[in-house]
Design an enzyme around this catalytic site. Structure first.
Site, PDB file in Angstrom:
ATOM      1  N   ASP A  98      69.015  40.619  -7.965  1.00 52.86           N
ATOM      2  CA  ASP A  98      67.680  41.195  -8.025  1.00 52.86           C
ATOM      3  C   ASP A  98      67.797  42.723  -7.864  1.00 52.86           C
ATOM      4  O   ASP A  98      68.647  43.327  -8.494  1.00 52.86           O
ATOM      5  CB  ASP A  98      66.786  40.550  -6.968  1.00 52.86           C
ATOM      6  CG  ASP A  98      65.289  40.824  -7.194  1.00 52.86           C
ATOM      7  OD1 ASP A  98      64.661  40.050  -7.928  1.00 52.86           O
ATOM      8  OD2 ASP A  98      64.776  41.816  -6.653  1.00 52.86           O
ATOM      9  N   TYR A 145      58.872  48.910  -6.820  1.00 53.40           N
ATOM     10  CA  TYR A 145      58.674  48.747  -8.264  1.00 53.40           C
ATOM     11  C   TYR A 145      58.036  49.991  -8.862  1.00 53.40           C
ATOM     12  O   TYR A 145      58.426  50.451  -9.944  1.00 53.40           O
ATOM     13  CB  TYR A 145      57.805  47.515  -8.536  1.00 53.40           C
ATOM     14  CG  TYR A 145      58.533  46.217  -8.316  1.00 53.40           C
ATOM     15  CD1 TYR A 145      59.027  45.484  -9.389  1.00 53.40           C
ATOM     16  CD2 TYR A 145      58.737  45.711  -7.039  1.00 53.40           C
ATOM     17  CE1 TYR A 145      59.706  44.290  -9.197  1.00 53.40           C
ATOM     18  CE2 TYR A 145      59.410  44.528  -6.823  1.00 53.40           C
ATOM     19  CZ  TYR A 145      59.898  43.823  -7.912  1.00 53.40           C
ATOM     20  OH  TYR A 145      60.578  42.647  -7.703  1.00 53.40           O
ATOM     21  N   HIS A 161      67.771  32.166  -9.135  1.00 50.76           N
ATOM     22  CA  HIS A 161      67.703  33.588  -8.806  1.00 50.76           C
ATOM     23  C   HIS A 161      68.175  33.916  -7.388  1.00 50.76           C
ATOM     24  O   HIS A 161      68.836  34.925  -7.169  1.00 50.76           O
ATOM     25  CB  HIS A 161      66.256  34.060  -8.988  1.00 50.76           C
ATOM     26  CG  HIS A 161      66.069  35.530  -8.876  1.00 50.76           C
ATOM     27  ND1 HIS A 161      66.552  36.418  -9.823  1.00 50.76           N
ATOM     28  CD2 HIS A 161      65.454  36.294  -7.933  1.00 50.76           C
ATOM     29  CE1 HIS A 161      66.237  37.647  -9.468  1.00 50.76           C
ATOM     30  NE2 HIS A 161      65.571  37.603  -8.323  1.00 50.76           N
TER      31      HIS A 161
END
Length: 454
Positions: free
Chosen positions: A223, A373, A429
């Site tokens: 990630d 982000y 993930h």
């Protein structure tokens, strides 16, 4: 005469090649200051302070009060996890959280490993530091930094830590593992100024490792940890001995990648595509565009207005749990959207899942974690690191249920010194948390190859 002329031409060509040949560049960065107010005029306190996770009666009472006052809302009939976290199953999770989950017990588990904090560029950086046991006298573990992502935490590595620091086989490497919290996540202080992106994080983590006395080390990440550790390798390729990632989104498209998307389904051998590559990539419009749009709504929110949605999550523990745990369902296996319970307890325990949620809740870090982000995507997709290859030895573990699939051909466009590329037997993930044994085996395999070559 002709021999001399030919020799001169060859010599000139060699000299021209040597002059024109570009040396591998390293990523450039400058020190920052992320603390409150102006930078200190005096040298920064570089002490390392022990840290313990703790809790209190008041903290738990506040949590329980907020849970008791939550307002439920029914899911649509037969919607399962297609609309997000199923409300019926959420009631079960909330009930367990309120009546059975023992946070004090989990705090003791968190404190099983040594925690520390140290101030770098004006903010406190939290990390755990686990040294191998039972080493021969004078021997040292191989230093390895492991970096988490969103919505995970350093806790993702608790299952893999004993496998790396206390390996069962005498032929395996014993690692000295450092797991930091990304600034703004968990117990690392959030930056107080705009602009703290993955490159800034990479620089701070290099400073952390230098402060701990490591002149060279390995890095591992998934990630956001993938991008941070990749940036670390780009910043200091002589210090990062090797890079292992379990998430490697495609680099910027080039002619090779475009041709493979156009022709790979019909001529797979031409592009070294496996059956799994074909399954995950084609038809391209559906697999690479439509599926991506379905799963990236959260990313658009967090890359544009994180503080707005974040305020609701910061106030509501139930909202926070739904927002985080939905990712542990869908990102572990997309087929789990067809289940009423999202398949959460097929791969994880509620205790582990809620411990991760509680790290966000008790530290009040959901908003600052979402801002990461904004800081990365807000600078555009054409940043220097996106165009720069990685030249350090690299290993990539491809878990079959990962969000994005990257075939070996595409990985090599970015990682020019690819030593291992492993299609894992199972997993998604959150690989270190879901499949710690498989992850540990692949890390061992990669670093053994690098160490032996060295």
């Amino acid at each position: 005469m002709y021999v001399e002329l030919l020799g001169a031409v060859v010599l000139g060509a060699v000299i021209a090649f040597m002059l024109l040949k570009k040396k591998p560049e390293s990523l450039k960065t400058q020190d920052g200051w992320w603390g409150v107010g102006a930078p200190l005029e005096s040298p920064e306190d570089d002490s390392i302070r022990p840290f313990r996770v703790d809790t209190s009666k008041e903290e738990l009472e506040d949590l329980h009060r907020r849970i008791d006052q939550t307002r439920s809302f029914s899911s649509l009939e037969d919607s399962k996890f297609h609309y997000g976290f199923n409300s019926s199953y959420l009631q079960k999770v909330v009930s367990y959280w309120r009546n059975n989950f023992d946070w004090r017990k989990q705090v003791d588990k968190l404190n099983r490993y040594p925690h520390f904090k140290t101030k770098i560029e004006g903010i406190d950086i939290h990390y755990i530091h686990v040294k191998p046991k039972n080493l021969p006298e004078g021997a040292k573990g191989v230093p390895l930094m492991m970096v988490h992502g969103w919505p995970g935490s350093f806790y993702e590595f608790y299952g893999i830590l004993p496998l790396l620091t206390e390996p069962a086989s005498p032929d395996d490497i014993a690692f000295e593992v450092i797991c930091p919290s990304i600034p703004g996540y968990g117990f690392s202080e959030a930056p107080h100024k705009k602009g703290f992106d993955s490159v800034c994080t990479a620089r701070v983590f290099h400073k952390l490792m230098k402060r701990l006395g490591f002149s060279q080390f390995y890095v591992q990440g998934g990630d956001w940890g993938w991008l941070i550790t990749t940036n670390m390798a780009q910043l200091e390729p002589k210090i990062v001995k090797g890079l292992h990632v379990n998430f490697a989104p495609p680099a910027k498209p080039n002619l090779t990648m475009v041709l493979s998307m156009l022709l790979g389904r019909h001529f797979p051998k031409l592009f070294d595509f496996s059956e799994h590559d074909i399954k995950r990539l084609f038809p391209c419009l559906e697999k690479l565009v439509v599926d991506a749009v379905k799963e990236t709504g959260y990313m658009h929110i967090q890359a544009t207005k994180p503080d707005t949605a974040g305020r609701g999550l910061n106030d509501s523990p139930v909202g926070l749990a739904a927002y985080i745990l939905e990712k542990f369902s869908t990102w572990t296996d997309h087929e789990f959207t067809n289940l009423e319970d999202g398949g959460l307890e097929r791969k994880f325990t509620l205790d582990d899942l809620l411990t991760n949620v509680m790290i966000y809740w008790t530290s009040g870090s959901i908003i600052s974690s979402m801002r990461f982000y904004k800081e990365n995507f807000g600078k555009g997709l054409d940043q220097p690191h996106s165009k720069m290859p990685v030249v350090v030895p690299a290993g990539v573990a491809i878990f079959p249920n990962e969000l994005m699939h990257t075939p070996k051909l595409w990985v090599k466009q970015k990682y020019h010194n690819l030593m291992t590329y492993t299609l894992m037997a199972r997993g998604g993930h959150f690989a270190a948390m879901e499949e710690p044994e498989l992850m540990a085996q692949d890390v061992q395999k990669f670093i053994k190859i690098v160490e032996r070559r060295k």
